[in-house]
Design an enzyme around this catalytic site. Structure first.
Site, PDB file in Angstrom:
ATOM      1  CB  SER A 551      -1.071   2.742   2.901  1.00 47.81           C
ATOM      2  OG  SER A 551      -1.626   2.262   1.708  1.00 47.81           O
ATOM      3  CG  ASP A 637      -0.801  -5.042   1.652  1.00 47.82           C
ATOM      4  OD1 ASP A 637      -1.835  -4.818   0.996  1.00 47.82           O
ATOM      5  OD2 ASP A 637      -0.180  -4.159   2.267  1.00 47.82           O
ATOM      6  CG  HIS A 671      -3.187  -2.396   3.070  1.00 43.60           C
ATOM      7  ND1 HIS A 671      -1.969  -2.121   2.477  1.00 43.60           N
ATOM      8  CD2 HIS A 671      -3.787  -1.190   3.274  1.00 43.60           C
ATOM      9  CE1 HIS A 671      -1.845  -0.803   2.323  1.00 43.60           C
ATOM     10  NE2 HIS A 671      -2.933  -0.219   2.806  1.00 43.60           N
TER      11      HIS A 671
END
Length: 698
Positions: A551, A637, A671
């Protein structure tokens, strides 16, 4: 690799972007069109290429998966937590991907939580929700809400079957076992019950997927009749909803990255108008907890590392100091109980818990012997209690659950996560491993902490391979944690290190401030300094060092690949935020406007634009040698869109074609990656196999 699997080549379609007089050509912008068959075909080709390039690791992946599985007690039961007349817990069953959520009635005289032999169901248990049944027929499954009403009668829960974090909210009558007709699609995280369980509050998002509205749902009525309790129009702010531990107030939390506001509704009067605790003031953050006649306020008004105050619950007004600001001791949260308060804090890079007795007695910190550890409160739903439930772990101590007696100050270990013998039959012996704290010196003279773990017989002559992990954003701290999957690396002689770089919160608010906005590059140079330090100190060498992050930590990975490619032999970037400038320039994308107070607003500020352009990984791919890169993403995501790593890998392959670049896209996930525990283990085995191959330990 077979000759039947060609190297993926993304077609180049020059697309111009002009900001502040700067013209940028993006040849791969077309990959952002998710419903374009060519996009899906390209991602499928990348998956095929990755599979072909790693086919020789299939046996090692199976071996690593089996090591995780065998070391894990697959049929297991969490430590039950008491709430009202029930013990609540979650069970897992061997062969099943998801947890089974249960409760059992508290028996007469029962104080300690019940135990189960080998994770078997407790006698008299009631199954509230079985994730495996809900997930049937779906490739992805995730729970958003799991919220039992104060009277224990109803369960509000929400489900996501795609990974986009958009949930359908349902209500179950726990007395009858029936699913009520109440059904609310398109909800976000966060629910709160009224005192009598007649009303449920929940959150929805706007077109940019910003949680912006809190709703009131009356039980037994259509969702179309639900009423908006708060609509947040300022696009910098998002909202949440929760019930205080005392169950007397519903809190509407409104926050941007640097400013917050809290509104309260009496749980006994759910149709009442929300009252503002304190109007938002730019740069002032505060959170609220209820305690008796007062609201506790944790805030940073004139207190960089936060202070604790209180105000009247009947007529909120001035804040009366309770715990003064102490520079270097970051107060992170406060939890209120009938006879005591507990402050979660961090000091000297470590987490801690401070108990503040009510009505007499000195505050005290709960002590732990290990020099490196992570401690925090576990589930403590009971307001009136003489015990604290807390969780504890370190790089070598598995996740542990303790009860802390607030009178005697004794810690009772209730459960330590079992680590079963691996395929070789050897039991896990913590004494065979050691953890260390190192300090790297950054370019500006700042000392950067590193936590690391290895086997005791690991050489210190630079010959050991190493994985260094980093994040460094949002004031999120990468505190020491235990990992069963990591044992497979350690037992093959790999050192594991965590670089506590600026931008995180390990050393307080200033540590965070020094790694954001126009100081963001400190995050990247700190990480490189940590990598160089590990080599200089003899822990490893650049040709034996893998960097890993996800991330915002994936942005870190892309940045250091450009900044210091010679420092690493490989990089794992999971759901990486590598096209940061393009995303932050587009206010229609999820989270963009709310992120301007983290990164800066390049739309309005030429200085921010130039600064971000100078470090964002996609913009700075250059024709030099890169370490091998494994990038991983999820098609659904909503936090870091899949096209960022897809574009990054395409550009790397075009500009620096001599490198080894792999892209793996989960086509049914978001995600967080695969949702089932076995699928998550397989993904970790995939990553670790690639790492060991790069390090020559496959």
């Amino acid at each position: 690799m077979t000759t039947e699997t060609p190297v993926p080549v993304a077609r180049r379609v020059p697309t111009e972007r002009i900001h502040h007089g700067d013209t940028v050509v993006d040849e791969y912008a077309w990959l952002a069109t998710k419903d374009d068959p060519e996009t899906i075909s390209y991602l499928a080709a990348e998956n095929a290429w990755t599979e072909a390039r790693t086919a020789h690791l299939a046996g090692l992946r199976t071996e690593l998966f089996e090591e995780i599985r065998r070391r894990t007690q697959e049929t297991d039961l969490s430590v039950p937590t008491r709430k009202g007349g029930h013990w609540y817990y979650t069970r897992t069953v061997a062969g099943q991907q998801y947890g089974v959520h249960c409760r059992r009635a508290v028996r007469a005289g029962e104080v300690a939580p019940p135990v189960s032999a080998d994770g078997a169901p407790l006698e008299g248990e009631e199954i509230l929700l079985d994730g495996n049944q809900l997930a049937e027929g779906h490739d992805f499954f995730s729970l958003g809400a799991f919220d039992v009403s104060p009277d224990g009668r109803f369960l509000a829960y929400s489900t996501d079957f795609s990974g986009d974090e958009r949930f359908t909210l349902r209500i179950k009558d726990l007395d009858t076992g029936e699913l009520l007709p109440d059904e609310i699609p398109g909800t976000f995280y966060g629910t709160a019950w009224s005192a009598d369980a007649s009303v449920l509050f929940y959150v929805t998002v706007d077109e940019a997927w910003r949680p912006n509205r809190v709703w009131r749902h009356v039980m037994g009525t259509p969702a179309a009749d639900d009423v908006v309790v708060h609509a947040e129009e300022d696009e910098r702010f998002w909202v949440g909803v929760e019930l205080t531990r005392s169950e007397r107030f519903i809190l509407i939390d409104i926050a941007s990255k640097i400013t917050s506001e809290v509104r309260v509704i009496p749980a006994s009067n759910p149709t009442g108008e929300p009252a503002v605790i304190a109007p938002r003031r730019q740069g002032v953050e505060y959170s609220v907890e209820h305690h008796g006649h007062r609201f506790l306020i944790l805030h940073n008004d004139g207190a960089e590392d936060f202070a604790l105050a209180y105000t009247s619950a009947d007529a909120p007004g001035d804040w009366v100091p309770l715990v003064e600001h102490s520079p270097g001791t970051r107060l992170e949260s406060v939890d209120a109980f009938a006879d005591h308060l507990v402050v979660t804090l961090r000091s000297n890079g470590l987490t801690g818990l401070r108990v503040l007795p009510i009505g007499g007695g000195d505050p005290h910190d709960i002590e732990f012997p290990e020099p490196l550890h992570t401690v925090g409160l576990d589930a403590n739903p009971e307001y009136r209690t003489g015990r604290l439930r807390l969780r504890y772990t370190s790089l070598i101590v598995p996740d542990s659950v303790y009860d802390y007696d607030l009178v005697t100050r004794e810690l009772t270990l209730l459960r330590r996560r079992p680590v079963l013998p691996g395929p070789d039959g050897r039991a896990y012996q913590p004494e065979e491993y050691e953890q260390h704290r190192e300090w790297a010196l950054a370019d500006d003279g700042t000392k950067i902490p590193i936590s690391l773990v290895c086997r005791r017989d690991t050489p210190r002559d630079g010959s050991a391979p190493c994985v260094i992990y980093g994040y460094g954003s949002y004031e999120a701290s990468m505190d020491p944690w235990f990992s069963v999957g990591r044992l497979s690396l350690l037992d093959r002689g790999v050192v594991f290190a965590v670089a506590h770089v600026r931008g995180g919160g390990e050393l307080g608010r200033r540590w965070y401030e020094q790694g954001k906005m126009l100081a963001k590059k400190n995050t990247f140079t700190d990480f490189v300094a940590c990598a160089r330090h590990l080599a200089k100190a003899g822990w490893t060498a650049p040709d034996r060092l893998i960097a890993r992050g996800g991330s915002a930590g994936g942005l870190l990975m892309g940045a250091v690949a450009n900044l210091a490619p010679d420092a690493f032999t490989g990089i794992v970037a999971q759901v990486p935020f590598v096209d940061a400038l393009s995303s932050i320039l587009d206010p229609s994308l999820p989270l963009t406007v709310t992120e301007w107070e983290e990164w800066g607003n390049p739309l309005d500020d030429p200085e921010v634009y130039a600064y971000m352009k100078s470090y964002t990984p996609y913009e700075n791919v250059a024709a030099h040698d890169y370490p091998a890169i494994l990038a991983m993403t999820g098609l659904n995501d909503t936090r870091v869109l899949y096209h960022e790593p897809a574009k990054w890998i395409a550009r790397l392959r075009a500009v620096a074609p001599q490198g080894e670049y792999l892209l793996k896209t989960e086509m049914e996930a978001g995600h967080g990656g695969p949702s089932g525990r076995y699928d998550a283990w397989r993904e970790e085995a995939f990553v670790n196999a690639w790492i060991l191959d790069r390090l020559g330990r496959a």
